[in-house]
Design a protein around this motif. Sequence first.
Motif, PDB file in Angstrom:
ATOM      1  N   VAL A 273      -1.957  -1.603  -8.194  1.00 58.60           N
ATOM      2  CA  VAL A 273      -2.850  -0.820  -7.350  1.00 58.60           C
ATOM      3  C   VAL A 273      -4.224  -0.785  -8.011  1.00 58.60           C
ATOM      4  CG1 VAL A 273      -1.021   0.601  -6.358  1.00 58.60           C
ATOM      5  CG2 VAL A 273      -2.162   1.357  -8.439  1.00 58.60           C
ATOM      6  N   ASN A 275      -8.312   0.875  -7.470  1.00 61.20           N
ATOM      7  CA  ASN A 275      -9.245   1.744  -6.757  1.00 61.20           C
ATOM      8  C   ASN A 275     -10.604   1.058  -6.733  1.00 61.20           C
ATOM      9  OD1 ASN A 275     -11.421   3.836  -6.492  1.00 61.20           O
ATOM     10  ND2 ASN A 275      -9.665   5.203  -6.288  1.00 61.20           N
ATOM     11  N   ARG A 279     -11.500   3.843  -2.825  1.00 57.01           N
ATOM     12  CA  ARG A 279     -10.364   3.553  -1.960  1.00 57.01           C
ATOM     13  C   ARG A 279      -9.335   2.748  -2.746  1.00 57.01           C
ATOM     14  NH1 ARG A 279     -11.808   1.573   4.016  1.00 57.01           N
ATOM     15  NH2 ARG A 279      -9.604   2.152   4.176  1.00 57.01           N
ATOM     16  N   THR A 280      -8.045   3.108  -2.580  1.00 62.81           N
ATOM     17  CA  THR A 280      -6.980   2.486  -3.363  1.00 62.81           C
ATOM     18  C   THR A 280      -6.188   1.510  -2.506  1.00 62.81           C
ATOM     19  OG1 THR A 280      -6.803   4.473  -4.742  1.00 62.81           O
ATOM     20  CG2 THR A 280      -4.980   2.923  -4.819  1.00 62.81           C
ATOM     21  N   TYR A 281      -5.951   0.318  -3.057  1.00 65.77           N
ATOM     22  CA  TYR A 281      -5.215  -0.751  -2.377  1.00 65.77           C
ATOM     23  C   TYR A 281      -4.088  -1.227  -3.289  1.00 65.77           C
ATOM     24  CZ  TYR A 281      -9.593  -0.925   0.284  1.00 65.77           C
ATOM     25  OH  TYR A 281     -10.707  -0.589   1.031  1.00 65.77           O
ATOM     26  N   GLY A 282      -3.054  -1.795  -2.666  1.00 64.28           N
ATOM     27  CA  GLY A 282      -1.962  -2.379  -3.426  1.00 64.28           C
ATOM     28  C   GLY A 282      -1.914  -3.878  -3.248  1.00 64.28           C
ATOM     29  N   TYR A 283      -1.410  -4.575  -4.289  1.00 63.55           N
ATOM     30  CA  TYR A 283      -1.267  -6.032  -4.248  1.00 63.55           C
ATOM     31  C   TYR A 283       0.076  -6.415  -4.852  1.00 63.55           C
ATOM     32  CZ  TYR A 283      -6.219  -6.280  -3.063  1.00 63.55           C
ATOM     33  OH  TYR A 283      -7.429  -6.136  -2.427  1.00 63.55           O
ATOM     34  N   LYS A 314      -8.412 -10.831  -5.097  1.00 64.03           N
ATOM     35  CA  LYS A 314      -8.806 -10.788  -3.697  1.00 64.03           C
ATOM     36  C   LYS A 314      -8.429 -12.087  -2.994  1.00 64.03           C
ATOM     37  CE  LYS A 314     -12.887  -9.955  -0.794  1.00 64.03           C
ATOM     38  NZ  LYS A 314     -14.349  -9.699  -0.813  1.00 64.03           N
ATOM     39  N   SER A 319      -1.832  -7.936   0.139  1.00 67.34           N
ATOM     40  CA  SER A 319      -2.185  -6.539  -0.068  1.00 67.34           C
ATOM     41  C   SER A 319      -1.279  -5.636   0.772  1.00 67.34           C
ATOM     42  CB  SER A 319      -3.644  -6.285   0.308  1.00 67.34           C
ATOM     43  OG  SER A 319      -3.855  -6.557   1.689  1.00 67.34           O
ATOM     44  N   ALA A 321      -0.843  -1.190   2.049  1.00 67.20           N
ATOM     45  CA  ALA A 321      -1.364   0.173   2.029  1.00 67.20           C
ATOM     46  C   ALA A 321      -0.530   1.028   1.088  1.00 67.20           C
ATOM     47  CB  ALA A 321      -1.332   0.755   3.435  1.00 67.20           C
ATOM     48  N   TYR A 331       1.127   6.095  -7.170  1.00 71.90           N
ATOM     49  CA  TYR A 331       0.920   5.412  -5.896  1.00 71.90           C
ATOM     50  C   TYR A 331       2.116   4.510  -5.589  1.00 71.90           C
ATOM     51  CZ  TYR A 331      -3.944   6.961  -6.078  1.00 71.90           C
ATOM     52  OH  TYR A 331      -5.083   7.732  -6.127  1.00 71.90           O
ATOM     53  N   GLU A 333       3.999   1.999  -2.126  1.00 76.37           N
ATOM     54  CA  GLU A 333       3.735   1.346  -0.846  1.00 76.37           C
ATOM     55  C   GLU A 333       4.058   2.272   0.321  1.00 76.37           C
ATOM     56  OE1 GLU A 333       4.917  -2.716   1.634  1.00 76.37           O
ATOM     57  OE2 GLU A 333       5.572  -2.446  -0.452  1.00 76.37           O
TER      58      GLU A 333
END
Length: 369
Positions: A273, A275, A279-283, A314, A319, A321, A331, A333
């Motif tokens: 994850v 930030n 904003r925080t994203y997961g991969y 990227k 990715s 949420a 955090y 999924e």
Amino acid sequence: MSTWDDKRHPRDRKTGEFVELAGTEQADTLSPAGTEEYATDERPESAADTTRFSYFRRARERMRDRARELLSRGYLPASSTEATVDPRSREGIDEFWRSHYVSAEQADLTHTGGAYEVMPDDYTPSMGAGRALSGHRRAHRIGYSNSEVAVRMPSVTAIRRFSAEKRGRTFDVPVDATYPGGSVSGYVRVTNNGPGMWSVEGLGMDPEAKAYVSESVQALLEARSVTMALNQIPDMLARRAERLRSAGVGQREVVASDWVRSAGYNRASGDMVVNLNGRTYGYRGVPAEVYQRLTEPGVEDGYSAGKVYNALIKRKHDSFAVDQCPTCQRYFESGRAHRCPSQHKARVGARTGYQNAVRTRLVHVAGAA
């Protein structure tokens, strides 16, 4: 409710032949019951005798080495060895306990931190005479298995009851197991963290054995139907991976970027994850070395976390949420089950009468070998 009679079976006081001398210099000169088999000088006369003689010789050598380490360091971590009897068999109770007397974590009274309590070999409602170190009857061992693993240890009911008596403190449980890669005899460290939630950790085991044994014992302790618990798990390592993934990811600050503010990584699943500007994203499937470069960019990355993100993350990894758990702040999924990580509690420091007896036996037998 437990019907255990603490007055008849005092768990926190020295019992049996070690009442007066356990933990003293005089105690180390005693000849505890059940140690004479290690000092045999009989020579083997058959194949069975050869196997038995070889087993005792290896046991003596292992005890001697660990006793010397204890006396020189004042502390012994729990260890493991290959199981000598198939855990699916009820046979081998003597070998089971002999091995675990040697494998247990040990700490002298002067050692900072002490040792975790060990579930004793006489933990049973029956107080009849037997071959436990206290002179009482030994604890009943139960076998649990599926097509992948087999474990033999004190019953799940007994472990749960012992935990309740100890008010949820962390303690060590003896276990023998087989798994696809071989067999192991050692200990698991267990902690009840609430209804249906246990922390279980194999001690002194290689990574594969630790994964199989820890997950199997945890599944048993958390199961509602213990007899069917392992049979309902077709792939133990897949269960472990999913459980570790469900713990989610914590985050650490990334100081090398104003845009990439923080990041976290789950080594069990490869989930990361990050930030980005709030904003925080997961991969998914991010290699550990990529996460390392993101959080600690070097000269090859221009000391820029943003450069690492654009070049290696990227559009390079899928990715997803994420949600944040309000309890543990980790955090996970969105849409997936989450389980806050459980953990062991601190050592209490004091050594029990059973641990004194085990130490006495270890030092005595090693000295006689």
